[in-house]
Motif scaffolding. Sequence first.
Motif, PDB file in Angstrom:
ATOM      1  N   ASN A  56       0.806  -1.219   0.000  1.00  0.00           N
ATOM      2  CA  ASN A  56       0.000   0.000   0.000  1.00  0.00           C
ATOM      3  C   ASN A  56       0.842   1.273   0.000  1.00  0.00           C
ATOM      4  OD1 ASN A  56      -2.319  -1.674   0.220  1.00  0.00           O
ATOM      5  ND2 ASN A  56      -2.046  -1.754   2.455  1.00  0.00           N
ATOM      6  N   ARG A  57       1.941   1.214  -0.705  1.00  0.00           N
ATOM      7  CA  ARG A  57       2.795   2.391  -0.807  1.00  0.00           C
ATOM      8  C   ARG A  57       2.705   2.918  -2.236  1.00  0.00           C
ATOM      9  NH1 ARG A  57       7.724   2.852  -3.059  1.00  0.00           N
ATOM     10  NH2 ARG A  57       9.119   4.524  -2.403  1.00  0.00           N
ATOM     11  N   GLU A  58       2.404   4.167  -2.385  1.00  0.00           N
ATOM     12  CA  GLU A  58       2.286   4.747  -3.717  1.00  0.00           C
ATOM     13  C   GLU A  58       3.669   4.932  -4.344  1.00  0.00           C
ATOM     14  OE1 GLU A  58       0.059   8.328  -3.682  1.00  0.00           O
ATOM     15  OE2 GLU A  58      -1.758   7.421  -2.811  1.00  0.00           O
ATOM     16  N   GLU A  59       3.708   4.725  -5.641  1.00  0.00           N
ATOM     17  CA  GLU A  59       4.973   4.871  -6.359  1.00  0.00           C
ATOM     18  C   GLU A  59       5.428   6.325  -6.330  1.00  0.00           C
ATOM     19  OE1 GLU A  59       7.937   3.719  -7.281  1.00  0.00           O
ATOM     20  OE2 GLU A  59       6.920   2.158  -8.457  1.00  0.00           O
ATOM     21  N   GLU A  60       6.727   6.519  -6.081  1.00  0.00           N
ATOM     22  CA  GLU A  60       7.280   7.870  -6.033  1.00  0.00           C
ATOM     23  C   GLU A  60       7.324   8.488  -7.427  1.00  0.00           C
ATOM     24  OE1 GLU A  60      10.895   8.446  -3.894  1.00  0.00           O
ATOM     25  OE2 GLU A  60      10.542   6.711  -2.604  1.00  0.00           O
ATOM     26  N   GLU A  61       7.312   9.794  -7.466  1.00  0.00           N
ATOM     27  CA  GLU A  61       7.461  10.513  -8.730  1.00  0.00           C
ATOM     28  C   GLU A  61       8.954  10.695  -9.037  1.00  0.00           C
ATOM     29  OE1 GLU A  61       5.391  14.177  -8.558  1.00  0.00           O
ATOM     30  OE2 GLU A  61       3.395  13.270  -8.344  1.00  0.00           O
ATOM     31  N   GLY A  62       9.238  10.842 -10.309  1.00  0.00           N
ATOM     32  CA  GLY A  62      10.611  11.127 -10.714  1.00  0.00           C
ATOM     33  C   GLY A  62      11.553   9.950 -10.618  1.00  0.00           C
ATOM     34  N   VAL A  63      11.020   8.716 -10.642  1.00  0.00           N
ATOM     35  CA  VAL A  63      11.891   7.550 -10.581  1.00  0.00           C
ATOM     36  C   VAL A  63      12.219   7.080 -11.991  1.00  0.00           C
ATOM     37  CG1 VAL A  63      10.944   6.813  -8.366  1.00  0.00           C
ATOM     38  CG2 VAL A  63       9.990   5.887 -10.485  1.00  0.00           C
ATOM     39  N   SER A  64      13.345   6.404 -12.113  1.00  0.00           N
ATOM     40  CA  SER A  64      13.749   5.803 -13.382  1.00  0.00           C
ATOM     41  C   SER A  64      13.406   4.321 -13.350  1.00  0.00           C
ATOM     42  CB  SER A  64      15.251   5.993 -13.605  1.00  0.00           C
ATOM     43  OG  SER A  64      15.590   7.366 -13.630  1.00  0.00           O
ATOM     44  N   VAL A  65      13.279   3.717 -14.526  1.00  0.00           N
ATOM     45  CA  VAL A  65      12.937   2.295 -14.630  1.00  0.00           C
ATOM     46  C   VAL A  65      14.046   1.561 -15.378  1.00  0.00           C
ATOM     47  CG1 VAL A  65      11.284   0.613 -15.508  1.00  0.00           C
ATOM     48  CG2 VAL A  65      10.472   2.814 -14.627  1.00  0.00           C
ATOM     49  N   TRP A  66      14.518   0.487 -14.774  1.00  0.00           N
ATOM     50  CA  TRP A  66      15.509  -0.372 -15.412  1.00  0.00           C
ATOM     51  C   TRP A  66      14.886  -1.732 -15.660  1.00  0.00           C
ATOM     52  CZ3 TRP A  66      17.403  -5.086 -13.676  1.00  0.00           C
ATOM     53  CH2 TRP A  66      18.503  -5.623 -14.364  1.00  0.00           C
ATOM     54  N   GLU A  67      15.114  -2.289 -16.834  1.00  0.00           N
ATOM     55  CA  GLU A  67      14.608  -3.613 -17.154  1.00  0.00           C
ATOM     56  C   GLU A  67      15.765  -4.532 -17.513  1.00  0.00           C
ATOM     57  OE1 GLU A  67      11.705  -3.374 -20.247  1.00  0.00           O
ATOM     58  OE2 GLU A  67      10.095  -2.822 -18.865  1.00  0.00           O
ATOM     59  N   HIS A  68      15.689  -5.738 -16.999  1.00  0.00           N
ATOM     60  CA  HIS A  68      16.695  -6.746 -17.323  1.00  0.00           C
ATOM     61  C   HIS A  68      16.579  -7.104 -18.804  1.00  0.00           C
ATOM     62  CE1 HIS A  68      18.588 -10.776 -17.341  1.00  0.00           C
ATOM     63  NE2 HIS A  68      19.356 -10.247 -16.419  1.00  0.00           N
ATOM     64  N   GLU A  69      17.669  -7.542 -19.392  1.00  0.00           N
ATOM     65  CA  GLU A  69      17.677  -7.870 -20.818  1.00  0.00           C
ATOM     66  C   GLU A  69      16.691  -8.976 -21.183  1.00  0.00           C
ATOM     67  OE1 GLU A  69      21.609 -10.801 -20.409  1.00  0.00           O
ATOM     68  OE2 GLU A  69      21.679  -8.988 -21.633  1.00  0.00           O
ATOM     69  N   ASP A  70      16.322  -9.800 -20.195  1.00  0.00           N
ATOM     70  CA  ASP A  70      15.363 -10.880 -20.448  1.00  0.00           C
ATOM     71  C   ASP A  70      13.957 -10.524 -19.958  1.00  0.00           C
ATOM     72  OD1 ASP A  70      17.376 -12.475 -21.536  1.00  0.00           O
ATOM     73  OD2 ASP A  70      17.929 -13.277 -19.566  1.00  0.00           O
ATOM     74  N   ALA A  71      13.732  -9.261 -19.622  1.00  0.00           N
ATOM     75  CA  ALA A  71      12.438  -8.850 -19.048  1.00  0.00           C
ATOM     76  C   ALA A  71      11.273  -9.147 -19.977  1.00  0.00           C
ATOM     77  CB  ALA A  71      12.467  -7.370 -18.699  1.00  0.00           C
ATOM     78  N   SER A  72      11.513  -9.103 -21.288  1.00  0.00           N
ATOM     79  CA  SER A  72      10.425  -9.349 -22.240  1.00  0.00           C
ATOM     80  C   SER A  72       9.892 -10.773 -22.168  1.00  0.00           C
ATOM     81  CB  SER A  72      10.906  -9.045 -23.665  1.00  0.00           C
ATOM     82  OG  SER A  72      11.999  -9.894 -24.004  1.00  0.00           O
ATOM     83  N   LEU A  73      10.680 -11.669 -21.595  1.00  0.00           N
ATOM     84  CA  LEU A  73      10.259 -13.067 -21.472  1.00  0.00           C
ATOM     85  C   LEU A  73       9.350 -13.281 -20.275  1.00  0.00           C
ATOM     86  CD1 LEU A  73      13.702 -14.789 -22.192  1.00  0.00           C
ATOM     87  CD2 LEU A  73      11.866 -14.277 -23.818  1.00  0.00           C
ATOM     88  N   VAL A  74       9.295 -12.294 -19.399  1.00  0.00           N
ATOM     89  CA  VAL A  74       8.472 -12.399 -18.193  1.00  0.00           C
ATOM     90  C   VAL A  74       7.061 -11.917 -18.512  1.00  0.00           C
ATOM     91  CG1 VAL A  74       8.188 -11.663 -15.795  1.00  0.00           C
ATOM     92  CG2 VAL A  74      10.484 -12.025 -16.739  1.00  0.00           C
ATOM     93  N   GLY A  75       6.065 -12.626 -18.007  1.00  0.00           N
ATOM     94  CA  GLY A  75       4.674 -12.255 -18.253  1.00  0.00           C
ATOM     95  C   GLY A  75       4.293 -10.981 -17.518  1.00  0.00           C
ATOM     96  N   LYS A  76       3.025 -10.863 -17.175  1.00  0.00           N
ATOM     97  CA  LYS A  76       2.533  -9.677 -16.480  1.00  0.00           C
ATOM     98  C   LYS A  76       3.277  -9.500 -15.166  1.00  0.00           C
ATOM     99  CE  LYS A  76      -1.615  -7.540 -14.559  1.00  0.00           C
ATOM    100  NZ  LYS A  76      -3.054  -7.699 -14.263  1.00  0.00           N
ATOM    101  N   ARG A  77       3.818  -8.311 -14.964  1.00  0.00           N
ATOM    102  CA  ARG A  77       4.599  -8.046 -13.754  1.00  0.00           C
ATOM    103  C   ARG A  77       3.769  -7.254 -12.749  1.00  0.00           C
ATOM    104  NH1 ARG A  77       9.080  -5.165 -17.219  1.00  0.00           N
ATOM    105  NH2 ARG A  77       8.963  -6.618 -18.969  1.00  0.00           N
ATOM    106  N   ASN A  78       3.947  -7.622 -11.506  1.00  0.00           N
ATOM    107  CA  ASN A  78       3.290  -6.906 -10.407  1.00  0.00           C
ATOM    108  C   ASN A  78       4.360  -6.396  -9.454  1.00  0.00           C
ATOM    109  OD1 ASN A  78       0.498  -7.615 -11.145  1.00  0.00           O
ATOM    110  ND2 ASN A  78       1.135  -9.697 -10.621  1.00  0.00           N
ATOM    111  N   ARG A  79       3.997  -5.393  -8.706  1.00  0.00           N
ATOM    112  CA  ARG A  79       4.939  -4.899  -7.690  1.00  0.00           C
ATOM    113  C   ARG A  79       5.118  -5.988  -6.640  1.00  0.00           C
ATOM    114  NH1 ARG A  79       4.288  -1.450  -2.937  1.00  0.00           N
ATOM    115  NH2 ARG A  79       6.388  -0.875  -2.294  1.00  0.00           N
ATOM    116  N   ILE A  80       6.369  -6.325  -6.362  1.00  0.00           N
ATOM    117  CA  ILE A  80       6.677  -7.365  -5.373  1.00  0.00           C
ATOM    118  C   ILE A  80       6.827  -6.684  -4.023  1.00  0.00           C
ATOM    119  CG2 ILE A  80       8.151  -9.314  -4.793  1.00  0.00           C
ATOM    120  CD1 ILE A  80       9.172  -9.246  -7.683  1.00  0.00           C
ATOM    121  N   CYS A  81       5.894  -6.948  -3.125  1.00  0.00           N
ATOM    122  CA  CYS A  81       5.897  -6.261  -1.837  1.00  0.00           C
ATOM    123  C   CYS A  81       5.079  -7.059  -0.829  1.00  0.00           C
ATOM    124  CB  CYS A  81       5.331  -4.852  -1.976  1.00  0.00           C
ATOM    125  SG  CYS A  81       3.635  -4.822  -2.593  1.00  0.00           S
ATOM    126  N   GLY A  82       5.171  -6.657   0.426  1.00  0.00           N
ATOM    127  CA  GLY A  82       4.359  -7.271   1.473  1.00  0.00           C
ATOM    128  C   GLY A  82       4.506  -8.778   1.538  1.00  0.00           C
TER     129      GLY A  82
END
Length: 324
Positions: A56-82
Amino acid sequence: MWEKRSGQICPEIHYKDTNQGIVITSCYGIEGQIILPDEIHGVPIVGIAPYAFAENREEEEGVSVWEHEDASLVGKRNRICGTSVTEIWLPAQVREIGRYAFYRCRNLKRLILSDSLLDLGGGALTGCHLEEVEIHFFYGERCCLKSIVDEMRYAIRTKLYYENGMAQVLFPEHYEEAVENTPARILVTHHHGAGGYYRQCFYDRKLDYKKYDELLYHTVAEEQPDVAAELVLNRVRYPYQLSKAAQDAYEVYLREHVEVAADVLITAEDIEGLHFLSLGNYWTPEALEHAVKKATEEKKTEVLSFLMNEKHRCFPKKKKTFEL
């Protein structure tokens, strides 16, 4: 020892750039076993932001996103938390964990990190039930282990990889209970379990093994035999900074409680540990018979096979002879 396979790295990481390095704000993927890279775009990851893995933490503004080179092979992604977080392998150069970073990650059982981290942010592990900690040392013997065990009242099993050896150490469970003394109108704090004593075995963020080993009598007096047996097995099997006097005391206890030690190893399916008992000539005929029965009852097929071989090897039946 510190080798992260590329295919296991978290597929999507949100972060902020700072003057000191990168600070992770959140992670996205499909599994609760999170392995974080040591750097992003050649810049070291030095921190985990406050509440980074809290629900239940809102995503911060002004953040950058990095994706692993194999990220396209991963299905629907969810925030991993709690509660979805089960294990975290931190970057090698992380020096700061923000306050409540793992708040209420109830299923977080294992944490892997290096000695770059010397302290945790306030309440970083609040609501967690951490069971295993693995620390890799690159700069000496100082680390944040005391901060971790101070936050956890539960039993914590630790593996400590030093430049010149390895230790495996158990911190037993402990808890405090406030009992009212009605006539005196005061509350008296009662301490339960030997874990409180072991959590005081630190000096300058280093684990004091001499002090740790001097507390065996507390464990024997206040803990169940299986807890004492596990603690003793750890120190005898991995004798990092173990004095001769302490080793002798542990040896005496282990030989007197080899059946309990065998139970601990069988339940954990630790064949290497059972082999250690064989190499050290700890077995007695009665203890091996007990172990065979235990493995049979728990249906530990591989363990049972090993024990049967050891039984025949260590205590072969005498051949019958006949006189005419």
